[in-house]
Design an enzyme around this catalytic site. Structure first.
Site: not given
Length: 266
Positions: A2-3, A58, A99, A117, A255
Site C-alpha cells: 500500500p502506497e 495513504k 488474514h 502484519r 529504507r
DNA sequence: GACCATGTTCCTAC
DNA sequence: GGTAGGAACATGGT
C-alpha cells in the site's frame, strides 16, 4: 503493497459498498482496531449506510449515513494499510482468508480488510473532529499538490530528498517504492540534500511524480513492469532499464533503496 | 536460525 | 530544534 496508488485502488473497492447498509461487522482480530473495542466498532457501524469514500495520502476515509442517499456523517472508518493491508469486495461464500481481520457484511456481499502484519489498522472516528485531526498531520496529497507548494515544502527541510519525499507530513502518499521510482525517472540521487536541488529539478520531480502516480493508479498498484525501476527490485543482479548499468542498492533514511549510479550520480 | 520486507512511531545521539 | 539511526510493532518469505 500500500502506497498512494494501492490505496486509490482500495477506495474504488470501497465504492462498491456506497449506499449499502451494514448488516453486521465481524471482527476476527481486534488487534487491528486502534482506538475501539470490537463491540464498540461493530455497534457504531451496524445499520449505517456507506457514504462516498475519499483518500488522502495513504489514508482511506469512509463516512456513513443514516439512509442510503443520506449526507456523509459520523461515524467514519479511517483505514490505513501498513505494509501488507488490502481491502476487497467478496461474495458471502468466498472462503475466509486467515488474514481477513475485519469483515463488513452487506446484503449482497462483504468488504474485507485483510492484513498480514497488522502494523497499522482501522480507526473509528466518532466525530468529524477526529477525521480533521488525522488529516492535520498530513501534508497535501501527492496528486493534488501543485509544483510551487511541492518545491516550497521540500526546501523547508535540510534532509535528503528521498526521506523528505516519504515524510507524510511534507507530502502525503509516497512510500519506498514510489520514492525510488520517481527519483530514478528524474535522475536525482536519493541521498542528495533536498536543499541542493535546483528549481528545474524540483519541476522534474513533481512532473515525474504525477505521471508515475497516474500510471500506477490505472492498475491500482505500483506496477512491476520491466520498464520501471521497481520491476527490478527483487532481482539478484538488477540493471537499469534505461542504460543497463548495474543498479546500486543501499539504505537511505533507513529504507532499502535502489538507484542507478550512472543516471543518478551523487 | 538469519535476514529481509511497499509503514509508522518512539527513543537516543549528535 | 533538526536530523539520522535504530528499535519496536507482527508476520511471513527466502
Amino acid at each position: 503493497m500500500p502506497e498512494l496508488p494501492d490505496v486509490e485502488g482500495f477506495r474504488r473497492v470501497a465504492e462498491e459498498a456506497v449506499k449499502r447498509q451494514v448488516r453486521a461487522v465481524h471482527v476476527h482480530d481486534a488487534q487491528v482496531l486502534r482506538d475501539s473495542s470490537a463491540e464498540e466498532f461493530a455497534d457504531a457501524l451496524r445499520r449505517r449506510y456507506v457514504a462516498e469514500p475519499s483518500r488522502h495520502g495513504k489514508w482511506l476515509m469512509v463516512p456513513t449515513a443514516s439512509s442510503a442517499g443520506g449526507s456523509p456523517a459520523a461515524p467514519w472508518v479511517l483505514l490505513h494499510f501498513g505494509m501488507t493491508g488490502s481491502l476487497r469486495w467478496c461474495e458471502h461464500d468466498a472462503e475466509l482468508h486467515p488474514h481477513d481481520r475485519v469483515v463488513f457484511d452487506f446484503a449482497d456481499g462483504e468488504l474485507r480488510y485483510r492484513d498480514m502484519r497488522k502494523l497499522t489498522g482501522l480507526h473509528l472516528a466518532r466525530e468529524q473532529d477526529e477525521v480533521d485531526r488525522q488529516l492535520d498531520e498530513l501534508g497535501p496529497d501527492a496528486l493534488e499538490v501543485g509544483r510551487d507548494e511541492f518545491t516550497e515544502r521540500l526546501t523547508r527541510t535540510r534532509r535528503r530528498i528521498k526521506p523528505a519525499l516519504m515524510d507524510q507530513s511534507i507530502i502525503a502518499g509516497l512510500g519506498n517504492l514510489c520514492a525510488d521510482e520517481i527519483l530514478w525517472r528524474s535522475r536525482i540521487n536519493p541521498a542528495r540534500a533536498a536543499t541542493d536541488l535546483t528549481s528545474g529539478e524540483f519541476g522534474r520531480v513533481h512532473g515525474d511524480m504525477r505521471s508515475m502516480l497516474r500510471q500506477a493508479i490505472r492498475v491500482g498498484r505500483v506496477p512491476d513492469r520491466a520498464s520501471w525501476l521497481t520491476g527490478h527490485r527483487d532481482e539478484p543482479d538488477p540493471h537499469c532499464p534505461r542504460c543497463s548499468t548495474a543498479l546500486s542498492r543501499g539504505r537511505v533514511g533507513g529504507r532499502s533503496t535502489l538507484w542507478c549510479p550512472h543516471c543518478q550520480p551523487e
